[in-house]
Design a protein around this motif. Sequence first.
Motif, short mmCIF file in Angstrom:
data_model
loop_
_atom_site.label_atom_id
_atom_site.label_comp_id
_atom_site.label_asym_id
_atom_site.label_seq_id
_atom_site.Cartn_x
_atom_site.Cartn_y
_atom_site.Cartn_z
N VAL A 366 0.84 -1.21 0.00
CA VAL A 366 0.00 0.00 0.00
C VAL A 366 0.87 1.26 0.00
CG1 VAL A 366 -1.61 1.37 1.39
CG2 VAL A 366 -2.00 -1.07 1.09
N PHE A 367 1.89 1.28 0.86
CA PHE A 367 2.71 2.49 0.95
C PHE A 367 3.64 2.63 -0.26
CE2 PHE A 367 1.84 1.76 5.61
CZ PHE A 367 0.89 2.78 5.69
N SER A 368 4.01 1.52 -0.86
CA SER A 368 4.76 1.59 -2.11
C SER A 368 3.90 2.20 -3.21
CB SER A 368 5.23 0.19 -2.51
OG SER A 368 5.84 0.20 -3.79
N ASP A 369 2.61 1.77 -3.26
CA ASP A 369 1.69 2.34 -4.24
C ASP A 369 1.49 3.83 -3.98
OD1 ASP A 369 1.42 -0.16 -5.35
OD2 ASP A 369 -0.52 -0.59 -4.42
N ALA A 370 1.47 4.20 -2.70
CA ALA A 370 1.32 5.62 -2.35
C ALA A 370 2.50 6.44 -2.86
CB ALA A 370 1.17 5.77 -0.84
N ALA A 371 3.71 5.89 -2.69
CA ALA A 371 4.90 6.59 -3.19
C ALA A 371 4.86 6.70 -4.71
CB ALA A 371 6.17 5.84 -2.74
N ASP A 372 4.39 5.64 -5.39
CA ASP A 372 4.27 5.69 -6.85
C ASP A 372 3.29 6.79 -7.27
OD1 ASP A 372 6.06 3.65 -7.23
OD2 ASP A 372 4.55 2.09 -7.54
N ALA A 373 2.21 6.97 -6.48
CA ALA A 373 1.24 8.02 -6.80
C ALA A 373 1.88 9.41 -6.66
CB ALA A 373 0.02 7.90 -5.89
N VAL A 374 2.75 9.57 -5.67
CA VAL A 374 3.47 10.83 -5.53
C VAL A 374 4.36 11.06 -6.75
CG1 VAL A 374 5.18 12.10 -4.17
CG2 VAL A 374 3.39 10.78 -3.01
N MET A 375 5.05 10.01 -7.17
CA MET A 375 5.92 10.14 -8.33
C MET A 375 5.13 10.55 -9.57
SD MET A 375 8.89 9.51 -7.12
CE MET A 375 8.28 10.20 -5.60
N ALA A 376 3.97 9.89 -9.75
CA ALA A 376 3.13 10.23 -10.91
C ALA A 376 2.67 11.68 -10.84
CB ALA A 376 1.94 9.30 -10.98
N HIS A 377 2.31 12.14 -9.64
CA HIS A 377 1.87 13.52 -9.44
C HIS A 377 2.99 14.50 -9.80
CE1 HIS A 377 -0.44 16.77 -7.54
NE2 HIS A 377 0.70 17.17 -6.99
#
Length: 475
Positions: A366-377
């Motif tokens: 979950v937190f890895s996916d959250a970091a990926d979302a930050v990267m995409a942003h």
Amino acid sequence: MMRISGKMKGQAMRAAVIGGGVIGGGWVARFLLNGWDVAVFDPDPEAERKLDAVLANARAALPMLYERSLPKEGRLSFASSVAEAVTGADWVQESVPERLDLKHRVLAEIEAANAEAPIGSSTSGFKPSELREGMATDASVFVAHPFNPVYLLPLVEIVGGEGADAGVIARACEVLRGIGMYPLVIRAEIDAHIADRLLEAVWREALWLVKDGIATTGEIDEAIRMGFGLRWAQMGLFETYRIAGGEGGMAHFVAQFGPCLAWPWTKLMDVPEMTDDFAAEIGAQSDAQSGALSIRELERLRDKNLVAILRALKREGSGAGRVLLEHDATLDAPGEGVPLETVRRVVPSDWTDYNGHMNESRYGQVFSDAADAVMAHLGAGPDYVASGQSFFTVETRISYLMETRAGERIRVATRVMGAEGKKLRLFHEMEREADGSVLATCEQLLVHVDLGTRRSSLPGPDLAERIRALAAAHA
């Protein structure tokens, strides 16, 4: 008298595989990776090269099925003759091409060199009585028909037929279970056994659909892998239809759809008459098979299995999983704001453990996916990675505060806590949507990396400015 020889503790069992093609190579891999020494004979001058390719696939895939380490791999050797391969073997697997005359010659050579080891034939169609013709003992051969890839699929159809030694068949099943396979003992000889007869029926009908211009080969494959193939993978045919009968179960299904057998839906119209006695027999066998579970319990089990299968296919982008991937991309992404909403989802059933709550590793997901979302942003998503730049996580600290269960809706709010040069610090807070309870928190340190050198590097000025702006907003 055929037997499976005993070994002293710590002494490796030895298998001989005659024929190293697709099926024979799969047998080699299955035995070898389960600690057996294996001797192979195949006259093909390319046999060793082809077998190496099968073994490479097996070594990569088979261990991934297990939570524990497989035994130390056995020793592989190539023999110059059938006799050399089978001498001293505890198990012989014949996997030569489907020509009865060839099988007779090879089986006679095996028997002459080793009359005591069990001889399993990989034949997909011949009966054991046909294989034994001309052999000195009528109990030395039985059918052990596997499915490709042999090193992954567990089913082995075991057919002893008349004259088979029941004790040997039982011990053969023990051996197969010992290498992770599922021996299905077939009670009577029949051409093509069970599974291939079912496959052949579907294959014949598929050929007619193509021949008559009703469907293409691709459309037929999609009909299987997008629908009933997924159900068959975890419940088979009869249990699938038991559920289709609703609360009335198999009896209701047979009553409702039995008359369809007389309709010209398929080219295969030679079907048994659905008499009351036959319907009752099917119903009774279905009750014995899965009657311990209610229809609703079976439905829940089916759904959990389908979720796990579909999610596995989704990860690889294959079959129905590709449809899920494409649909997933159309769904609303997590929102904006301060903090940044980076994850919003339902916890899937395959993320939970024996305690009934989400496994620790899935919090990391979950937190890895959250970091990926930050990267995409920030504009550092897949295209940025393809350009040769990325962020690597170098430190993660997770605090588990409350239980998280399958089916719960969760969201993650993320703040940029620091952005200094190569480093990016994130703080994630995972909460239950229903009541806002904080389930877990995570502190994460990421470092910008040049993928060419695989070493840390400063982000470009545009990305660095976007990071500073986001950090300032979150401050």
